[in-house]
Design an enzyme around this catalytic site. Structure first.
Site, mmCIF file in Angstrom:
data_model
loop_
_atom_site.group_PDB
_atom_site.id
_atom_site.type_symbol
_atom_site.label_atom_id
_atom_site.label_comp_id
_atom_site.label_asym_id
_atom_site.label_seq_id
_atom_site.Cartn_x
_atom_site.Cartn_y
_atom_site.Cartn_z
ATOM 1 N N SER A 22 0.850 -1.179 0.000
ATOM 2 C CA SER A 22 0.000 0.000 0.000
ATOM 3 C C SER A 22 0.888 1.233 0.000
ATOM 4 O O SER A 22 1.973 1.230 0.596
ATOM 5 C CB SER A 22 -0.905 0.021 1.237
ATOM 6 O OG SER A 22 -1.543 1.275 1.381
ATOM 7 N N VAL A 23 0.423 2.291 -0.656
ATOM 8 C CA VAL A 23 1.161 3.551 -0.632
ATOM 9 C C VAL A 23 1.314 4.044 0.805
ATOM 10 O O VAL A 23 2.303 4.712 1.150
ATOM 11 C CB VAL A 23 0.440 4.616 -1.484
ATOM 12 C CG1 VAL A 23 1.171 5.939 -1.423
ATOM 13 C CG2 VAL A 23 0.311 4.147 -2.931
ATOM 14 N N THR A 56 6.446 -6.676 2.872
ATOM 15 C CA THR A 56 6.333 -7.316 1.570
ATOM 16 C C THR A 56 7.311 -6.670 0.596
ATOM 17 O O THR A 56 7.732 -5.528 0.779
ATOM 18 C CB THR A 56 4.910 -7.189 1.015
ATOM 19 O OG1 THR A 56 4.600 -5.799 0.843
ATOM 20 C CG2 THR A 56 3.897 -7.823 1.957
ATOM 21 N N HIS A 66 7.596 -17.711 9.997
ATOM 22 C CA HIS A 66 6.373 -17.130 10.564
ATOM 23 C C HIS A 66 5.966 -17.809 11.865
ATOM 24 O O HIS A 66 5.371 -17.174 12.745
ATOM 25 C CB HIS A 66 5.226 -17.155 9.532
ATOM 26 C CG HIS A 66 4.625 -18.498 9.281
ATOM 27 N ND1 HIS A 66 5.086 -19.342 8.300
ATOM 28 C CD2 HIS A 66 3.586 -19.153 9.873
ATOM 29 C CE1 HIS A 66 4.360 -20.445 8.279
ATOM 30 N NE2 HIS A 66 3.454 -20.358 9.231
ATOM 31 N N SER A 82 -3.864 -4.172 3.752
ATOM 32 C CA SER A 82 -4.547 -4.122 2.458
ATOM 33 C C SER A 82 -5.766 -5.035 2.476
ATOM 34 O O SER A 82 -5.914 -5.903 3.348
ATOM 35 C CB SER A 82 -3.597 -4.566 1.342
ATOM 36 O OG SER A 82 -3.274 -5.945 1.479
ATOM 37 N N ALA A 83 -6.644 -4.855 1.493
ATOM 38 C CA ALA A 83 -7.818 -5.729 1.364
ATOM 39 C C ALA A 83 -7.379 -7.172 1.144
ATOM 40 O O ALA A 83 -7.993 -8.114 1.658
ATOM 41 C CB ALA A 83 -8.700 -5.251 0.210
ATOM 42 N N ASN A 84 -6.289 -7.361 0.413
ATOM 43 C CA ASN A 84 -5.790 -8.703 0.133
ATOM 44 C C ASN A 84 -5.292 -9.384 1.409
ATOM 45 O O ASN A 84 -5.574 -10.557 1.658
ATOM 46 C CB ASN A 84 -4.667 -8.630 -0.905
ATOM 47 C CG ASN A 84 -4.171 -9.995 -1.317
ATOM 48 O OD1 ASN A 84 -4.955 -10.909 -1.573
ATOM 49 N ND2 ASN A 84 -2.851 -10.150 -1.384
ATOM 50 N N ASN A 88 -8.500 1.580 -1.326
ATOM 51 C CA ASN A 88 -9.389 2.449 -2.076
ATOM 52 C C ASN A 88 -10.804 2.391 -1.498
ATOM 53 O O ASN A 88 -11.226 1.363 -0.967
ATOM 54 C CB ASN A 88 -9.393 2.029 -3.547
ATOM 55 C CG ASN A 88 -10.254 2.908 -4.403
ATOM 56 O OD1 ASN A 88 -11.440 2.650 -4.591
ATOM 57 N ND2 ASN A 88 -9.675 3.970 -4.944
ATOM 58 N N ALA A 131 -4.280 8.496 -2.307
ATOM 59 C CA ALA A 131 -3.107 8.616 -3.176
ATOM 60 C C ALA A 131 -3.469 8.469 -4.645
ATOM 61 O O ALA A 131 -2.805 9.037 -5.522
ATOM 62 C CB ALA A 131 -2.056 7.577 -2.787
ATOM 63 N N CYS A 132 -4.537 7.719 -4.935
ATOM 64 C CA CYS A 132 -4.961 7.513 -6.314
ATOM 65 C C CYS A 132 -5.701 8.718 -6.885
ATOM 66 O O CYS A 132 -5.986 8.776 -8.082
ATOM 67 C CB CYS A 132 -5.840 6.274 -6.406
ATOM 68 S SG CYS A 132 -7.382 6.412 -5.471
#
Length: 203
Positions: free
Chosen positions: A36-37, A60, A97, A113-115, A139, A171-172
């Site tokens: 993510s930004v 990541t 992990h 993030s959504a993911n 977003n 940011a988008c």
């Protein structure tokens, strides 16, 4: 210690995992970031927590694009997702992990993030008797997606604490809810929830 040295440190030793009776210690904070930004604010959070906790961080590969590696606090150990199986050769060898889960007292995922939210719901390897906090960044259309709400309900059932996103210009270029909470809010939320435990050495 430069960034290359930080990411190349060995897995957590058995001595780190086993608690000892040598007196009070800092809480062990595992802090992770996803693609993510908003990861541009990750180093700020590392600095915020560094006086309070011993920190190991998981980042990541894509998030490294937004992280100022030269500004990472001294003593913070960084692991990348590419290292997950680097030390595993045979049955019985350490898995990164798993060792990080044993080591940590608290986990914070920021930005989430959504993911990565979906992956938590899918079966994250974490001891849910330990505090965990997430600060989403995505977003507005992702945040408003019905499945995102289902995933948020699911992690709430697990006892994971949400630091909700805020509404602003993203940011988008879109305007709406989904921006990561300010680092000061994330820090204060964690400290209010678990900071008192460190004062009484109840880790």
């Amino acid at each position: 210690m430069d960034f290359a040295d930080q990411v190349s440190e060995p897995l957590i030793s058995e001595e780190e995992v086993v608690e000892n009776d040598l007196g009070p210690r800092k809480p062990r904070l595992l802090i992770a970031t996803s693609e993510s930004v908003a990861a541009i604010k990750f180093v700020h959070l590392l600095h915020s927590f560094s006086d309070w906790a011993e920190i190991k961080a998981v980042v990541t590969k894509s998030s490294l694009h937004f992280i100022d590696k030269a500004s990472i606090p001294k003593g913070v150990v960084i692991y990348t997702d590419e290292e997950e199986w680097s030390s595993w050769k045979k049955i019985g060898d350490n898995v990164l992990h798993i060792e990080l889960r044993k080591w940590a007292d608290v986990m914070v995922i920021t930005p989430l993030s959504a993911n990565t939210l979906r992956k938590i719901v899918g079966g994250l390897s974490w001891d849910f008797s330990k505090p965990m906090f997430v600060a989403p960044a995505m977003n507005t259309f992702m945040w408003n997606n019905p499945f995102t709400q289902r995933h948020l309900d699911a992690i709430s059932e697990l006892g994971i604490s949400l630091v909700p996103p805020i509404t602003k210009r993203l940011a988008c270029g879109d305007y709406g809810n989904g921006a990561m909470a300010e680092p000061s809010v994330i820090y204060s939320t964690v400290m209010l929830a678990v900071g008192s435990r460190a004062q009484t050495d109840k880790w």
